[in-house]
Design an enzyme around this catalytic site. Sequence first.
Site, PDB file in Angstrom:
ATOM      1  N   HIS A  27      46.003  41.933  32.256  1.00 19.27           N
ATOM      2  CA  HIS A  27      45.636  43.356  32.141  1.00 19.27           C
ATOM      3  C   HIS A  27      46.800  44.157  31.543  1.00 19.27           C
ATOM      4  CE1 HIS A  27      42.969  42.536  35.878  1.00 19.27           C
ATOM      5  NE2 HIS A  27      42.153  42.709  34.869  1.00 19.27           N
ATOM      6  N   LYS A  51      30.902  45.366  44.951  1.00 23.71           N
ATOM      7  CA  LYS A  51      31.850  44.251  44.960  1.00 23.71           C
ATOM      8  C   LYS A  51      32.621  44.311  46.278  1.00 23.71           C
ATOM      9  CE  LYS A  51      32.609  43.262  40.108  1.00 23.71           C
ATOM     10  NZ  LYS A  51      33.593  43.009  39.050  1.00 23.71           N
ATOM     11  N   ARG A 100      38.430  37.271  26.985  1.00 30.41           N
ATOM     12  CA  ARG A 100      39.171  36.017  27.156  1.00 30.41           C
ATOM     13  C   ARG A 100      38.423  34.822  26.599  1.00 30.41           C
ATOM     14  NH1 ARG A 100      39.605  37.190  33.385  1.00 30.41           N
ATOM     15  NH2 ARG A 100      37.693  38.176  32.690  1.00 30.41           N
ATOM     16  N   SER A 138      41.820  38.088  38.000  1.00 26.09           N
ATOM     17  CA  SER A 138      42.201  38.579  39.331  1.00 26.09           C
ATOM     18  C   SER A 138      41.688  37.635  40.409  1.00 26.09           C
ATOM     19  CB  SER A 138      41.612  39.974  39.577  1.00 26.09           C
ATOM     20  OG  SER A 138      42.098  40.887  38.640  1.00 26.09           O
TER      21      SER A 138
HETATM   22  P1  ADP Z   1      35.718  43.871  35.638  1.00 23.75           P
HETATM   23  O1  ADP Z   1      35.274  43.639  37.054  1.00 23.75           O
HETATM   24  O2  ADP Z   1      35.262  45.159  35.054  1.00 23.75           O
HETATM   25  O3  ADP Z   1      35.517  42.709  34.705  1.00 23.75           O
HETATM   26  P2  ADP Z   1      38.526  43.195  35.659  1.00 23.75           P
HETATM   27  O4  ADP Z   1      39.570  43.924  36.410  1.00 23.75           O
HETATM   28  O5  ADP Z   1      38.255  41.785  36.042  1.00 23.75           O
HETATM   29  O6  ADP Z   1      37.265  44.122  35.799  1.00 23.75           O
HETATM   30  O7  ADP Z   1      38.832  43.247  34.103  1.00 23.75           O
HETATM   31  C1  ADP Z   1      38.935  44.445  33.410  1.00 23.75           C
HETATM   32  C2  ADP Z   1      38.968  44.154  31.921  1.00 23.75           C
HETATM   33  O8  ADP Z   1      40.120  43.392  31.614  1.00 23.75           O
HETATM   34  C3  ADP Z   1      37.782  43.335  31.395  1.00 23.75           C
HETATM   35  O9  ADP Z   1      37.492  43.788  30.087  1.00 23.75           O
HETATM   36  C4  ADP Z   1      38.313  41.928  31.369  1.00 23.75           C
HETATM   37  O10 ADP Z   1      37.642  41.135  30.409  1.00 23.75           O
HETATM   38  C5  ADP Z   1      39.750  42.196  30.956  1.00 23.75           C
HETATM   39  N1  ADP Z   1      40.657  41.127  31.377  1.00 23.75           N
HETATM   40  C6  ADP Z   1      40.788  40.576  32.599  1.00 23.75           C
HETATM   41  N2  ADP Z   1      41.725  39.600  32.610  1.00 23.75           N
HETATM   42  C7  ADP Z   1      42.192  39.515  31.326  1.00 23.75           C
HETATM   43  C8  ADP Z   1      43.148  38.669  30.665  1.00 23.75           C
HETATM   44  N3  ADP Z   1      43.795  37.705  31.302  1.00 23.75           N
HETATM   45  N4  ADP Z   1      43.368  38.882  29.341  1.00 23.75           N
HETATM   46  C9  ADP Z   1      42.674  39.847  28.673  1.00 23.75           C
HETATM   47  N5  ADP Z   1      41.758  40.652  29.236  1.00 23.75           N
HETATM   48  C10 ADP Z   1      41.512  40.495  30.549  1.00 23.75           C
END
Ligand code: ADP
Length: 171
Positions: A27, A51, A100, A138
């Site tokens: 992130h 969630k 990703r 996460s």
């Molecule tokens: P959500 O529940 O909305 O998917 P996340 O916190 O998991 O929320 O992710 C927020 C955003 O960050 C999403 O667009 C996700 O694809 C992106 N994201 C999560 N991990 C990575 C990573 N390792 N590299 C690039 N983008 C990521």
Amino acid sequence: MTHNSKQPCEPRIAVYPGSFDPVTLGHIDIIQRAAKQFDKLIVAVLNNLSKNPLFTVEERKELLRQTTSHIPNVEIDSFRDLLVNYMDDKQGHVIVRGIRSVTDFEYELQLASTNQKLNPRVETIFMMTNPKYSYLSSSMVKEIARFKGEVVELVTPEVETALREKFNNID
Ligand code: ADP
């Protein structure tokens, strides 16, 4: 008197929405790169009751604040409204999402198409993950930390400490 028809430039405001439960280096990489493209980047924690998050919205915001304090044009916020309505409230032009994998892409395409229909004023842009974080999520970080595994290369020291404290209190 000559009249200058040019309007003063509106600031370009982007919103990076997500759960950030907790924020990972993947992130942070997206935040750093996206912040360079806009005048202001609002990182917005989704307050989603469906969630079952490990960290409260306030804890997630605090961890985001600590890990992005070195980037001047980043603001941390949260929202519980529909994202497109939140975009209007914040005068945001662009939604930033990270990709990703092909699996991410299918879900993100559906999300972006829906948002486009609901609010055509707002554009979604995708940023490709830095390959070194392409496997990082996460949920994976939480799984490793729950079983006392090493997460130093996946999150910042602040997040590592917060994870350790959280799981010590739960177990
Ligand atoms: P959500 O529940 O909305 O998917 P996340 O916190 O998991 O929320 O992710 C927020 C955003 O960050 C999403 O667009 C996700 O694809 C992106 N994201 C999560 N991990 C990575 C990573 N390792 N590299 C690039 N983008 C990521």
